[in-house]
Scaffold this motif. Sequence first.
Motif, PDB file in Angstrom:
ATOM      1  N   VAL A  57      40.802  -4.129 -32.275  1.00 34.26           N
ATOM      2  CA  VAL A  57      41.143  -5.241 -33.047  1.00 34.26           C
ATOM      3  C   VAL A  57      42.194  -6.223 -32.575  1.00 34.26           C
ATOM      4  O   VAL A  57      42.348  -7.333 -32.695  1.00 34.26           O
ATOM      5  N   PHE A  58      43.183  -5.156 -31.903  1.00 33.76           N
ATOM      6  CA  PHE A  58      44.422  -5.775 -31.390  1.00 33.76           C
ATOM      7  C   PHE A  58      44.524  -6.234 -30.020  1.00 33.76           C
ATOM      8  O   PHE A  58      45.214  -6.931 -29.595  1.00 33.76           O
ATOM      9  N   SER A  59      43.837  -5.348 -29.304  1.00 36.22           N
ATOM     10  CA  SER A  59      43.638  -5.358 -27.951  1.00 36.22           C
ATOM     11  C   SER A  59      42.389  -5.066 -27.412  1.00 36.22           C
ATOM     12  O   SER A  59      42.178  -3.629 -27.362  1.00 36.22           O
ATOM     13  N   ASP A  60      41.673  -5.929 -26.579  1.00 38.30           N
ATOM     14  CA  ASP A  60      40.510  -5.462 -26.153  1.00 38.30           C
ATOM     15  C   ASP A  60      40.667  -4.502 -25.089  1.00 38.30           C
ATOM     16  O   ASP A  60      39.715  -3.573 -24.376  1.00 38.30           O
ATOM     17  N   PRO A  82      46.648  -0.841 -58.136  1.00 33.87           N
ATOM     18  CA  PRO A  82      45.026  -1.032 -57.599  1.00 33.87           C
ATOM     19  C   PRO A  82      44.990  -2.377 -57.055  1.00 33.87           C
ATOM     20  O   PRO A  82      43.906  -2.689 -56.141  1.00 33.87           O
ATOM     21  N   HIS A  83      45.956  -3.419 -57.355  1.00 37.53           N
ATOM     22  CA  HIS A  83      45.792  -4.959 -56.764  1.00 37.53           C
ATOM     23  C   HIS A  83      46.378  -5.060 -55.400  1.00 37.53           C
ATOM     24  O   HIS A  83      46.561  -6.200 -55.018  1.00 37.53           O
ATOM     25  N   LEU A  84      46.691  -3.852 -54.649  1.00 36.67           N
ATOM     26  CA  LEU A  84      47.525  -3.998 -53.522  1.00 36.67           C
ATOM     27  C   LEU A  84      46.578  -3.666 -52.479  1.00 36.67           C
ATOM     28  O   LEU A  84      45.619  -2.683 -52.543  1.00 36.67           O
ATOM     29  N   LYS A  85      46.790  -4.330 -51.222  1.00 35.42           N
ATOM     30  CA  LYS A  85      45.954  -3.919 -49.994  1.00 35.42           C
ATOM     31  C   LYS A  85      47.018  -3.817 -48.952  1.00 35.42           C
ATOM     32  O   LYS A  85      48.087  -4.475 -48.721  1.00 35.42           O
ATOM     33  N   VAL A  86      46.572  -2.851 -47.791  1.00 29.50           N
ATOM     34  CA  VAL A  86      47.527  -2.522 -47.027  1.00 29.50           C
ATOM     35  C   VAL A  86      47.105  -3.553 -45.656  1.00 29.50           C
ATOM     36  O   VAL A  86      45.887  -3.537 -45.342  1.00 29.50           O
ATOM     37  N   TRP A  87      47.964  -4.147 -45.033  1.00 30.49           N
ATOM     38  CA  TRP A  87      47.697  -5.032 -43.845  1.00 30.49           C
ATOM     39  C   TRP A  87      48.501  -4.440 -42.872  1.00 30.49           C
ATOM     40  O   TRP A  87      49.594  -3.966 -42.786  1.00 30.49           O
ATOM     41  N   PHE A  88      47.859  -4.350 -41.515  1.00 34.30           N
ATOM     42  CA  PHE A  88      48.205  -3.916 -40.007  1.00 34.30           C
ATOM     43  C   PHE A  88      48.230  -5.116 -39.325  1.00 34.30           C
ATOM     44  O   PHE A  88      46.995  -5.818 -39.002  1.00 34.30           O
ATOM     45  N   GLY A  89      49.428  -5.674 -39.052  1.00 34.78           N
ATOM     46  CA  GLY A  89      49.533  -7.205 -38.525  1.00 34.78           C
ATOM     47  C   GLY A  89      48.713  -8.032 -39.464  1.00 34.78           C
ATOM     48  O   GLY A  89      49.135  -8.332 -40.567  1.00 34.78           O
ATOM     49  N   ASN A  90      47.712  -8.692 -38.906  1.00 34.77           N
ATOM     50  CA  ASN A  90      47.019  -9.685 -39.564  1.00 34.77           C
ATOM     51  C   ASN A  90      45.500  -9.197 -39.815  1.00 34.77           C
ATOM     52  O   ASN A  90      44.599  -9.714 -40.310  1.00 34.77           O
ATOM     53  N   ILE A  91      45.546  -7.634 -39.957  1.00 29.51           N
ATOM     54  CA  ILE A  91      44.173  -7.174 -40.284  1.00 29.51           C
ATOM     55  C   ILE A  91      44.212  -6.472 -41.548  1.00 29.51           C
ATOM     56  O   ILE A  91      45.080  -5.636 -41.719  1.00 29.51           O
TER      57      ILE A  91
END
Length: 471
Positions: free
Chosen positions: A399-402, A369-378
């Motif tokens: 959030v990666f490309s407008d 439960p102490h882990l978070k998934v990150w997509f790039g720097n998000i």
Amino acid sequence: MTHDQPATNLQTLRFYHHELHKLIVWNCPVVQSGGWIHVFWTIIILHAKVAQKSYGNEKRFFCPPPCVYITGHGWRITQDHLKGKKQVLCSVTYTLSVSVSVSLQQMFACAKSLFISDQDKRKHFRLLLQLFLGNRQEVGSFQSRMIKVISKPSQKRQSMKNADLCISSCSRVALFNRLRSQTVSTRYLSVDRGAFIASARQWTAFTITMGRCRADQGDFVLNEGFICYGCVVQLVCTETGVALPPMVIRKVNKQHAILDVDEPVSQLHKCSFQFRDDPQAFLCLSNDTIIQHQAQPSVRDPSRVVLNDGACWTIIGVEAVEFTFNQGPACIQTPVSPFPVITGGVVLLQVNGGGHVAMLEISGENFSPHLKVWFGNIEAETMFKSPKSLLCVVPDVSVFSDSWRSLRRVITVPLALVRVDGLIYRTSFSFTYSPELHPPQSVRGAAGGGKVDGGTDRADGTVRESSSETL
């Protein structure tokens, strides 16, 4: 120091780094770019897929011996602070303790005195690496892949029932030679400074590929399946990419290369490598040098040629397991283990009050439960399901490309797992946003299409195991 006692439990490799505690944990400079911290610590365990059991008073040491490599800018930075200190201590324990000095310049150690006695009834086991800093503070524990225990090399023709004993095309192997079957004379095929050598200390993992050469174009076309005697194969160093020319692999029996055998190659078989442009020439060692040996035809059997000891190689499948982490700007005082490992993932669409939500279900090991998934720097909203499953919300592609929705181009971002105290676990997987002509209304996340890539493999909505591990 004690030596040569049989193994009765999980093997443990203890790797100590003297005087590194304050340098690594408290005073390590970092370089940030786009939210990512690029100072990583990498640990690689290199080991054989099978281990031969010992009987009675004999000691069949693991061959090739399990090796540990530590690489990455994090370790290099610590070396800059260790002026005048050129050694680390590697203590290997299993029910024995063996200490050796290892050069910090090489960041390498191997366990040469490990064996399994006939009292051990296990058919499979894992290696366990324990890494410590200079004050004996534990960095973490790291497991190898599963190793199969065998009594002796199989001389029978292998079938699909024993597929785990066969050598597959595009798998990793090691090759070693023993003059007059003496352990002290063991030499490993290795690569040093771009040249092939026979090393008594260090071995190299090679990718073995089966294929055929097209004479008209001069290239090597890969084939899948099990490696068979009589096939054309090529050996490529997994670390440097240096390759030997395509050669024909031949079975060896009593110092003769057999030319009319086409059965699958099995673990710990003796084999030889015949050069295609000179059928009488075979890959051979002479002291520490790799040469071409000119074989002589057998007087009694035209389907055989006589080899010398240096041209008879033993082949074995090997595994490389890589663990890469970053301690970040936070002061990490707890072990990095249990080390989470991603093995796959599936993209899901769920319906809520606001429409569709793209979800990614990740499978693997050692989740918490102490882990978070990150997509790039998000950072993604993450839900813990079990130690083998995480569920997260896929961030919106905007959030990666407008301009993504107007350009309709593919965007790929790396996946990482981050512990709540800031510890980053780097993975070999990435997530790809794929545009669709008509995405579902109110879809948040993949904008109609997404896929997760492991290493260099890609598959829509599914994950394949990474094939990008290198030394």
